[in-house]
Design a protein around this motif. Structure first.
Motif, PDB file in Angstrom:
ATOM      1  N   THR A 191      -5.783  10.245  26.397  1.00  0.00           N
ATOM      2  CA  THR A 191      -6.677   9.847  27.481  1.00  0.00           C
ATOM      3  C   THR A 191      -7.462  11.043  28.044  1.00  0.00           C
ATOM      4  O   THR A 191      -8.410  10.855  28.786  1.00  0.00           O
ATOM      5  CB  THR A 191      -5.902   9.133  28.620  1.00  0.00           C
ATOM      6  OG1 THR A 191      -4.810   9.965  29.003  1.00  0.00           O
ATOM      7  CG2 THR A 191      -5.364   7.793  28.171  1.00  0.00           C
ATOM      8  N   HIS A 192      -7.063  12.260  27.671  1.00  0.00           N
ATOM      9  CA  HIS A 192      -7.843  13.425  28.107  1.00  0.00           C
ATOM     10  C   HIS A 192      -8.641  14.033  26.973  1.00  0.00           C
ATOM     11  O   HIS A 192      -9.152  15.160  27.092  1.00  0.00           O
ATOM     12  CB  HIS A 192      -6.937  14.470  28.769  1.00  0.00           C
ATOM     13  CG  HIS A 192      -6.532  14.045  30.145  1.00  0.00           C
ATOM     14  ND1 HIS A 192      -5.542  13.128  30.372  1.00  0.00           N
ATOM     15  CD2 HIS A 192      -7.051  14.346  31.361  1.00  0.00           C
ATOM     16  CE1 HIS A 192      -5.434  12.893  31.671  1.00  0.00           C
ATOM     17  NE2 HIS A 192      -6.342  13.620  32.288  1.00  0.00           N
ATOM     18  N   GLY A 193      -8.743  13.319  25.856  1.00  0.00           N
ATOM     19  CA  GLY A 193      -9.617  13.760  24.770  1.00  0.00           C
ATOM     20  C   GLY A 193      -9.180  15.040  24.091  1.00  0.00           C
ATOM     21  O   GLY A 193     -10.021  15.800  23.595  1.00  0.00           O
ATOM     22  N   TYR A 194      -7.865  15.309  24.050  1.00  0.00           N
ATOM     23  CA  TYR A 194      -7.400  16.502  23.314  1.00  0.00           C
ATOM     24  C   TYR A 194      -7.789  16.374  21.843  1.00  0.00           C
ATOM     25  O   TYR A 194      -7.483  15.363  21.201  1.00  0.00           O
ATOM     26  CB  TYR A 194      -5.870  16.636  23.449  1.00  0.00           C
ATOM     27  CG  TYR A 194      -5.287  17.726  22.561  1.00  0.00           C
ATOM     28  CD1 TYR A 194      -5.401  19.071  22.914  1.00  0.00           C
ATOM     29  CD2 TYR A 194      -4.650  17.408  21.355  1.00  0.00           C
ATOM     30  CE1 TYR A 194      -4.881  20.068  22.084  1.00  0.00           C
ATOM     31  CE2 TYR A 194      -4.125  18.396  20.530  1.00  0.00           C
ATOM     32  CZ  TYR A 194      -4.251  19.718  20.904  1.00  0.00           C
ATOM     33  OH  TYR A 194      -3.739  20.700  20.088  1.00  0.00           O
ATOM     34  N   GLU A 195      -8.456  17.392  21.320  1.00  0.00           N
ATOM     35  CA  GLU A 195      -8.904  17.321  19.928  1.00  0.00           C
ATOM     36  C   GLU A 195      -8.377  18.467  19.087  1.00  0.00           C
ATOM     37  O   GLU A 195      -8.831  18.700  17.969  1.00  0.00           O
ATOM     38  CB  GLU A 195     -10.441  17.311  19.868  1.00  0.00           C
ATOM     39  CG  GLU A 195     -11.004  15.975  20.302  1.00  0.00           C
ATOM     40  CD  GLU A 195     -12.516  15.889  20.222  1.00  0.00           C
ATOM     41  OE1 GLU A 195     -13.173  16.958  20.061  1.00  0.00           O
ATOM     42  OE2 GLU A 195     -13.028  14.767  20.330  1.00  0.00           O
ATOM     43  N   GLY A 196      -7.411  19.211  19.623  1.00  0.00           N
ATOM     44  CA  GLY A 196      -6.861  20.351  18.891  1.00  0.00           C
ATOM     45  C   GLY A 196      -5.852  19.912  17.850  1.00  0.00           C
ATOM     46  O   GLY A 196      -5.565  18.721  17.688  1.00  0.00           O
ATOM     47  N   PRO A 197      -5.288  20.903  17.147  1.00  0.00           N
ATOM     48  CA  PRO A 197      -4.334  20.578  16.090  1.00  0.00           C
ATOM     49  C   PRO A 197      -2.955  20.184  16.614  1.00  0.00           C
ATOM     50  O   PRO A 197      -2.561  20.569  17.712  1.00  0.00           O
ATOM     51  CB  PRO A 197      -4.210  21.902  15.317  1.00  0.00           C
ATOM     52  CG  PRO A 197      -5.139  22.859  15.927  1.00  0.00           C
ATOM     53  CD  PRO A 197      -5.579  22.338  17.245  1.00  0.00           C
ATOM     54  N   PHE A 198      -2.275  19.410  15.791  1.00  0.00           N
ATOM     55  CA  PHE A 198      -0.857  19.103  15.987  1.00  0.00           C
ATOM     56  C   PHE A 198      -0.123  19.799  14.846  1.00  0.00           C
ATOM     57  O   PHE A 198      -0.244  19.396  13.685  1.00  0.00           O
ATOM     58  CB  PHE A 198      -0.619  17.589  15.951  1.00  0.00           C
ATOM     59  CG  PHE A 198      -1.268  16.865  17.096  1.00  0.00           C
ATOM     60  CD1 PHE A 198      -0.644  16.812  18.334  1.00  0.00           C
ATOM     61  CD2 PHE A 198      -2.500  16.255  16.945  1.00  0.00           C
ATOM     62  CE1 PHE A 198      -1.242  16.151  19.407  1.00  0.00           C
ATOM     63  CE2 PHE A 198      -3.110  15.596  18.014  1.00  0.00           C
ATOM     64  CZ  PHE A 198      -2.476  15.548  19.241  1.00  0.00           C
ATOM     65  N   ASN A 199       0.587  20.867  15.195  1.00  0.00           N
ATOM     66  CA  ASN A 199       1.215  21.710  14.167  1.00  0.00           C
ATOM     67  C   ASN A 199       2.684  21.320  14.040  1.00  0.00           C
ATOM     68  O   ASN A 199       3.444  21.414  15.011  1.00  0.00           O
ATOM     69  CB  ASN A 199       1.071  23.182  14.595  1.00  0.00           C
ATOM     70  CG  ASN A 199       1.541  24.148  13.534  1.00  0.00           C
ATOM     71  OD1 ASN A 199       1.265  23.982  12.344  1.00  0.00           O
ATOM     72  ND2 ASN A 199       2.260  25.181  13.950  1.00  0.00           N
ATOM     73  N   LEU A 200       3.077  20.886  12.851  1.00  0.00           N
ATOM     74  CA  LEU A 200       4.445  20.391  12.617  1.00  0.00           C
ATOM     75  C   LEU A 200       5.433  21.552  12.594  1.00  0.00           C
ATOM     76  O   LEU A 200       5.988  21.897  11.544  1.00  0.00           O
ATOM     77  CB  LEU A 200       4.507  19.645  11.285  1.00  0.00           C
ATOM     78  CG  LEU A 200       3.730  18.334  11.189  1.00  0.00           C
ATOM     79  CD1 LEU A 200       3.518  17.948   9.737  1.00  0.00           C
ATOM     80  CD2 LEU A 200       4.469  17.232  11.942  1.00  0.00           C
ATOM     81  N   ASP A 201       5.655  22.158  13.757  1.00  0.00           N
ATOM     82  CA  ASP A 201       6.547  23.318  13.809  1.00  0.00           C
ATOM     83  C   ASP A 201       7.994  22.850  13.981  1.00  0.00           C
ATOM     84  O   ASP A 201       8.564  22.931  15.061  1.00  0.00           O
ATOM     85  CB  ASP A 201       6.150  24.262  14.946  1.00  0.00           C
ATOM     86  CG  ASP A 201       6.952  25.547  14.874  1.00  0.00           C
ATOM     87  OD1 ASP A 201       7.582  25.792  13.821  1.00  0.00           O
ATOM     88  OD2 ASP A 201       6.973  26.294  15.862  1.00  0.00           O
TER      89      ASP A 201
END
Ligand code: GLT
Ligand code: MN
Ligand code: MN
Length: 440
Positions: free
Chosen positions: A336-346
């Motif tokens: 809902t806040h438009g986060y468009e960064g990566p999701f890093n499977l750490d």
């Protein structure tokens, strides 16, 4: 009936009774799964689970797979390795096949420390570029390892100037490698920036020296970006509250935001955050609230996704395996806040998972749980019950006049909606909003 309960007892892993009866031992031997059939079984049961997305569907998301997660051999302080080493070619090939579109790495995950900073490192970088190209995978992030090698025993911001000069070289070099591989992000986890015993380190001095290293990375970035006609990298700090030091100088994302704003950085606008879900849970934080603070500051640039338990160690379990409801709420906030960064499977595939299992079970299921939770988050955002409840709470009870008693009275019944909202989010998580019910 006695026979039925005995038969089910065969399958209890703890039952000493199994050894006590020769008949049971014979039965179990006959039931055992020979080594050569085990991959088939794991594969068949994984496929039977269903719910898998295709590689093309998975590639729609900004998900990255770290070299160190794919190549993790299961070793730790008390743990010997349980898996064989895996090369970057193999990790990148598997990511391509699964449909994980981005790859991330430490400098020393792929280039031996004695090869780093020599001309030979560029041969490795060339081989990495070819592997990425051949498998349709891109490098999104590079990170500089400033914690494992003995030179960093006193941290990368140690007293001896030659240690700090070496650390700055490694940081500048990682930026160069990042540009060469086409990365957009650099991450820094200052794992050893702390101490075991107090007093030897003067914290304000250590922070100044730490800032010098980051400044060197940003300044080199500006030069290289200009030479290559590329944008500068986004430099992201990652906090962890404890491990490997007893006390950490920048233990949380909030501490790092204060550091970014401290005036010590020459380019604070180039530095943001890479929070890790579990690292914030480890100190007892509400991850969603941590992320909200970072969003408001415009510093939520990169996000390490995994799972685990509050106030415990950095177990790095696969996303959604422990806290699916909390994860859903986190993703609602980000969507809902438009986060468009990566999701890093750490995360760390558990040591009980084999090399085969890492690619057949661990990575695909982690990605698919993430995608599912992300899509459910979309349903939460659009749910009419939730939207009406939220709008009603915001409208308030309409008390006029401002006296306390009438404000309390006017809102009294509306406030039950808080609990109803949580119930509804639970229902959406388990599919009850789509009619999943039980006849009991
Ligand atoms: C280390 C740490 C991770 C960080 C890695 C990036 S290193 O494994 O525990 O959380 O993201 O440096
Ligand atoms: Mn991490
Ligand atoms: Mn972690």
């Amino acid at each position: 009936m006695a026979g039925v309960s005995q038969a089910s007892a065969f399958f209890l892993p703890s039952g000493r009774r199994l050894d006590e009866s020769p008949a049971q031992t014979v039965y179990l031997k006959a039931m055992s799964i020979p080594r050569e059939q085990q991959q088939g079984l794991v594969g068949r049961l994984t496929d039977l689970c269903g719910g898998a997305y295709t590689p093309q569907q998975r590639r729609k998301y900004f998900i990255s797979g770290p070299q160190w997660a794919g190549a993790y051999e299961g070793h730790a302080l008390f743990h010997a390795p349980t898996r064989e080493p895996v090369s970057f070619e193999e990790v990148i090939r598997h990511l391509g096949e699964i449909g994980i579109p981005y790859w991330t790495t430490h400098d020393s995950d792929v280039i031996a420390t004695d090869v780093l900073l020599t001309d030979r490192q560029w041969e490795v970088v060339g081989a990495i570029s070819r592997a990425l190209e051949q498998n349709g995978v891109k490098c999104s992030m590079v990170t500089c390892e400033t914690f494992h090698h003995p030179v960093f025993a006193g941290s990368a911001a140690a007293e001896a100037p030659e240690v700090r000069e070496y650390a700055a070289k490694r940081l500048r070099n990682t930026v160069e490698i990042g540009h060469e591989l086409g990365a957009q992000f650099a991450v820094y986890w200052p794992g050893t920036l702390g101490y075991m015993v107090q007093g030897a380190i003067e914290e304000t001095q250590t922070l100044r020296w730490f800032a010098d290293g980051l400044n060197a990375a940003c300044e080199r970035d500006i030069e290289v970006a200009q030479q290559k006609g590329r944008p500068t990298l986004k430099h992201c700090l990652e906090a962890k509250p404890f491990e490997p030091q007893a006390q950490i100088i920048l233990p949380t994302s909030d501490a790092m935001m204060a550091f970014i704003g401290s005036g010590l950085l020459t380019h604070p606008e180039m530095v943001g955050l890479n929070p890790e879900y579990l690292h914030e849970l480890m100190w007892g934080g509400a991850v969603r609230a941590v992320l909200a603070r970072a969003l408001l500051a415009g510093k939520l640039w990169h996000f390490d996704i995994n799972d685990g338990y509050p106030l415990k160690h950095d177990v790095d379990l696969g996303v959604g395996l422990v806290n699916p409801l909390d994860w859903l709420n986190v993703l609602v906030l980000l969507r809902t806040h438009g986060y468009e960064g990566p999701f890093n499977l750490d995360y760390k595939p558990p040591r009980t998972t084999s090399n085969y299992g890492v690619w057949k079970v661990s990575f695909p299921t982690a990605v698919d749980r993430f995608i599912t939770l992300w899509e459910i988050a979309g349903e939460v955002a659009e749910d009419s019950v939730l939207n009406e409840a939220t709008a009603a709470l915001k409208a308030g009870g309409g008390a006029t006049g401002g006296d306390l008693q009438s404000i309390v009275e006017a809102n009294k019944e509306l406030l039950s909606l808080h609990e109803l909202i949580s119930h509804r989010i639970f229902q959406i998580l388990i599919g009850q909003h789509k009619g999943r019910t039980f006849s009991v």
